[in-house]
Design an enzyme around this catalytic site. Structure first.
Site, PDB file in Angstrom:
ATOM      1  N   PRO A  23       0.817  -1.207   0.000  1.00 22.71           N
ATOM      2  CA  PRO A  23       0.000   0.000   0.000  1.00 22.71           C
ATOM      3  C   PRO A  23       0.857   1.266   0.000  1.00 22.71           C
ATOM      4  O   PRO A  23       1.793   1.387   0.797  1.00 22.71           O
ATOM      5  CB  PRO A  23      -0.805  -0.122   1.300  1.00 22.71           C
ATOM      6  N   GLU A  24       0.555   2.187  -0.903  1.00 26.80           N
ATOM      7  CA  GLU A  24       1.237   3.478  -0.971  1.00 26.80           C
ATOM      8  C   GLU A  24       0.192   4.581  -0.804  1.00 26.80           C
ATOM      9  O   GLU A  24      -0.952   4.299  -0.427  1.00 26.80           O
ATOM     10  CB  GLU A  24       2.010   3.591  -2.288  1.00 26.80           C
ATOM     11  N   LYS A  75       1.229   8.152   3.660  1.00 22.43           N
ATOM     12  CA  LYS A  75       1.163   6.709   3.899  1.00 22.43           C
ATOM     13  C   LYS A  75       0.637   6.397   5.292  1.00 22.43           C
ATOM     14  O   LYS A  75       0.982   5.374   5.890  1.00 22.43           O
ATOM     15  CB  LYS A  75       2.533   6.076   3.675  1.00 22.43           C
TER      16      LYS A  75
END
Length: 416
Positions: A23-24, A75
């Site tokens: 995940p970014e 993030k």
């Protein structure tokens, strides 16, 4: 209102599946949108449950009725639990800040069908079918903190705070801080530094550098200093300046527009619960990351960078560039990882049988060994090798497998 059957995962994906990626910034933004849409009309109640295996802190919150909302920044994702008027016991809102690590995500499921690795669970209050909003994290690199404060040292979000990201005079600003030693490193590594590029991760850096034809191992300061010299002609009208910017964006502009494109793809598009339909749109969008014909190298943190052409003057010495095979020569989905896992130095089952050694069961395998197989996981350097002792008998002693302590990803620390 969304109902839970529309929100359940349906794709049998896993860390080795080609649809999985870390995940970014866009994924955190999509996750916040998912939580807000799914939980908008739901009322939660009771205690917050934490799984016994999670090392994250307990969440000391209990309310007869509360709402859940989410906000992403770079993030990180902030989840806010807001008690409704008249809820018992009387108390104010509680906020938690999540970092998803390698496999974190949120799922809304029936309370009697919790997914594996649901490490934090929020249950809906009666009446109606009881649901659970779960923070799911297979590899357990994700983390949550109480209090709702963003992690200190992270710069402005490249998605939602673009003006501050590019123009803010504080220490997080990029062009005002080019003397920082972070910019002595290759541009591909500097882009993972969350003090300056909060929200940029592995696939985004590859796509941004590819579009600008910037070698990933060019010195970061060299690349960014060129932006200071780039000034539009004063003779251009405002509309001409805007058109020129759109046609020839610079690196900082792409740090905003490229993540925005991912968000506009919609869906969840990431993680273990993404559907194949979600990921198909993302895969079609990719131009460089993991695509046929592109080369790859590992940076000094062990992260794979994809690129085309010359890697640049700061490429690791002795590093062998791998080229992605063309579509016709690709292996099956289960084999499509960025790099093959390192050879296991532990004795194989066949060698164990020859030597009369006991086999290790799945329960005996240390958790760290499975983490080493993930192509995105950071490489942990050896601290030193013991001198090999001469064998005193014909039978070799079984090699002891030492579990690595999971270190934070380079882009997960403010100091990297």
């Amino acid at each position: 209102m969304h109902t839970w059957p529309n929100l359940l995962s349906s794709s049998p994906t896993g860390p080795g599946h080609p649809s999985h990626r870390m995940p970014e910034g866009p994924e955190l933004h999509l996750a916040s949108h998912f939580v807000n849409e799914a939980c908008r009309e739901l009322v939660f109640g009771g205690c917050v449950e934490k799984s016994p295996v999670s090392r994250n802190p307990e969440v000391p919150f209990e309310s007869s009725a509360y709402h859940i909302s989410a906000l992403a920044r770079g993030k990180e994702l902030r989840l806010t639990l807001s008690p409704l008027p008249g809820a018992q016991p009387p108390q104010g809102p509680l906020a938690l800040v999540f970092r998803f690590g390698m496999t974190g995500s949120f799922q809304l499921v029936p309370s009697d069908a919790l997914p594996p690795h649901a490490h934090l669970r929020f249950y809906t209050a009666p009446p109606g079918p009881r649901l659970a909003l779960c923070f799911v994290d297979i590899r357990r690199f994700g983390h949550w903190d109480l209090g709702g404060k963003w992690q200190p040292g992270r710069g402005p979000c490249v998605l939602l705070e673009y003006e501050q990201f590019r123009l803010c005079p504080s220490r997080e600003n990029v062009l005002r801080n080019l003397a920082d030693k972070a910019f002595d490193r290759p541009i591909c590594e500097a882009l993972l530094d969350q003090r300056f590029f909060n929200g940029i991760g592995n696939y985004l850096r590859a796509e941004i550098l590819y579009r600008l034809r910037i070698p990933p191992f060019e010195k970061a300061r060299t690349v960014l200093e060129a932006l200071q010299q780039r000034r539009p002609s004063p003779e251009l009208t405002l509309s001409q300046k805007i058109r020129a910017k759109l046609q020839n964006p610079d690196l900082l502009e792409l740090c905003h527009s490229v993540p925005k494109e991912v968000v506009q793809l919609g869906g969840k598009g990431y993680g273990l619960e993404s559907t194949e339909e979600d990921f198909a749109a993302f895969r079609a969008w990719l131009r460089c990351y993991g695509t046929p014909g592109m080369s790859s190298l590992r940076d000094r943190h062990g992260r794979t960078i994809w690129f085309q052409g010359d890697p640049g003057p700061l490429a690791p010495k002795g590093g062998k560039s791998r080229k992605k095979k063309s579509k016709g020569a690709q292996r099956g989905p289960e084999d499509q990882v960025e790099n093959p896992p390192p050879p296991n130095k532990a004795p194989s089952r066949t060698r164990r049988a020859r030597r009369g050694l006991p086999e290790q069961t799945a329960a005996q395998q240390p958790e760290g060994t499975s983490l080493q197989r993930d192509p995105e996981a950071p490489c942990v350097p050896e601290k030193g090798k013991r001198r090999r002792q001469p064998a005193t008998s014909g039978r070799r002693r079984p090699q002891k497998i030492k579990a690595d302590t999971p270190s934070l990803e380079p882009e997960e620390t403010s100091a990297s």
